[in-house]
Write an enzyme that holds these catalytic residues in place. Sequence first.
Site, PDB file in Angstrom:
ATOM      1  N   ASN A   9      -2.664  -9.075  11.012  1.00 66.04           N
ATOM      2  CA  ASN A   9      -3.502  -8.509  12.074  1.00 66.04           C
ATOM      3  C   ASN A   9      -4.894  -9.111  11.940  1.00 66.04           C
ATOM      4  OD1 ASN A   9      -4.976  -6.980  13.840  1.00 66.04           O
ATOM      5  ND2 ASN A   9      -4.733  -5.031  12.733  1.00 66.04           N
ATOM      6  N   LYS A  11      -7.342  -8.805  13.871  1.00 69.28           N
ATOM      7  CA  LYS A  11      -8.380  -7.958  14.458  1.00 69.28           C
ATOM      8  C   LYS A  11      -9.308  -8.810  15.341  1.00 69.28           C
ATOM      9  CE  LYS A  11      -7.711  -4.845  10.633  1.00 69.28           C
ATOM     10  NZ  LYS A  11      -8.249  -3.867   9.675  1.00 69.28           N
ATOM     11  N   HIS A  98      -3.058   1.548  15.745  1.00 71.83           N
ATOM     12  CA  HIS A  98      -3.865   1.201  14.572  1.00 71.83           C
ATOM     13  C   HIS A  98      -4.981   2.237  14.410  1.00 71.83           C
ATOM     14  CE1 HIS A  98      -6.475  -0.890  11.803  1.00 71.83           C
ATOM     15  NE2 HIS A  98      -5.429  -1.644  11.495  1.00 71.83           N
ATOM     16  N   GLU A 100      -7.967   1.942  13.734  1.00 72.01           N
ATOM     17  CA  GLU A 100      -9.227   1.570  14.398  1.00 72.01           C
ATOM     18  C   GLU A 100      -9.164   1.916  15.885  1.00 72.01           C
ATOM     19  OE1 GLU A 100      -9.150  -2.456  12.976  1.00 72.01           O
ATOM     20  OE2 GLU A 100      -9.506  -1.710  10.939  1.00 72.01           O
ATOM     21  N   GLU A 170      -0.522   2.813   6.998  1.00 75.96           N
ATOM     22  CA  GLU A 170      -1.828   2.262   6.638  1.00 75.96           C
ATOM     23  C   GLU A 170      -2.793   3.400   6.329  1.00 75.96           C
ATOM     24  OE1 GLU A 170      -2.371  -1.991   8.261  1.00 75.96           O
ATOM     25  OE2 GLU A 170      -3.076  -0.615   9.797  1.00 75.96           O
ATOM     26  N   GLY A 176      -9.604  -2.316   4.669  1.00 74.26           N
ATOM     27  CA  GLY A 176     -10.853  -3.074   4.594  1.00 74.26           C
ATOM     28  C   GLY A 176     -11.803  -2.590   3.509  1.00 74.26           C
ATOM     29  N   SER A 216      -5.805  -3.253   2.485  1.00 73.60           N
ATOM     30  CA  SER A 216      -6.244  -4.075   1.351  1.00 73.60           C
ATOM     31  C   SER A 216      -5.086  -4.682   0.567  1.00 73.60           C
ATOM     32  CB  SER A 216      -7.172  -3.283   0.427  1.00 73.60           C
ATOM     33  OG  SER A 216      -8.337  -2.882   1.135  1.00 73.60           O
TER      34      SER A 216
HETATM   35  P1  13P Z   1      -7.090  -5.000   5.456  1.00 73.14           P
HETATM   36  O1  13P Z   1      -5.889  -5.731   4.921  1.00 73.14           O
HETATM   37  O2  13P Z   1      -8.235  -5.879   5.783  1.00 73.14           O
HETATM   38  O3  13P Z   1      -7.454  -3.822   4.597  1.00 73.14           O
HETATM   39  O4  13P Z   1      -6.633  -4.381   6.873  1.00 73.14           O
HETATM   40  C1  13P Z   1      -5.431  -3.717   6.941  1.00 73.14           C
HETATM   41  C2  13P Z   1      -5.136  -3.447   8.361  1.00 73.14           C
HETATM   42  O5  13P Z   1      -5.807  -2.651   8.996  1.00 73.14           O
HETATM   43  C3  13P Z   1      -4.053  -4.195   9.000  1.00 73.14           C
HETATM   44  O6  13P Z   1      -3.744  -3.673  10.239  1.00 73.14           O
END
Ligand code: 13P
Length: 254
Positions: A9, A11, A98, A100, A170, A176, A216
């Site tokens: 992803n 983003k 997601h 976010e 997640e 992140g 992460s």
């Molecule tokens: P990170 O791997 O940067 O923590 O992000 C995970 C994520 O949100 C994947 O959708």
Amino acid sequence: MRKKIVAGNWKMNKTTDEAMALVSEVVDKVNAEVTGDVTVVLCPPAVYLATARQAIPSGGSIALGAQNCHEKASGAYTGEISAPMLQSIGVDYVILGHSERREYFGETNAQLAAKVNIALENGLTPIFCCGESRDLRENGDYIGFVKNQITESLFHLSAESFAKVVIAYEPIWAIGTGLTASAAQAQDMHFELRQHIASQYGDSIAQDISILYGGSANAQNAAELFAQTDVDGGLIGGASLKAPDFITVIKAAQ
Ligand code: 13P
């Protein structure tokens, strides 16, 4: 048969030249170095999907995914992208729910149920994200919370439709932050979710569904996470933005 899947992803990252360079580097390295049975899904920003489609060989082990879609097929929704549009340019997967999007764009479980429906109706495989906040992990019924996300957004589906969905656990506190869930924490939640699915759809569907871990996950910790019985691969953010790291993660899922 449960599929091993590693999805990247991206983003809101990469300009067009950077994006296309990353796509070709991943394609080349997967062809040269990945021998095992693992599906790789690249999820660049929507603006690059059509060009990325041209650069990814069809029918191979690499698929193309979007990061979101709208719950309606078409209409006056300025700035939005629909599932039929994604299908029309050859997109295979779509990330839905997601954290976010839930947090910054207010997506609800009910809205996500509608997005899952329209994705499936248009031949897209939803990668349905679920996960709890740090506060809930420390002070609440975090397992019940995540089970409820699945109940409210997915359990209206027929068994046949549900079997097409991929789930990504997640934990928000791990996204992140560099704070990965331990392999045991991931396994515990994935096991609980599989049991929950079994209670609705039976053992065979629960055993066959792919449940990915995200938060992460990286070149250093992926092997241990993916070695867990109920962890079938990963949804990778930061570590999917550099081809060598992403390839190491993919190899860890073989
Ligand atoms: P990170 O791997 O940067 O923590 O992000 C995970 C994520 O949100 C994947 O959708």
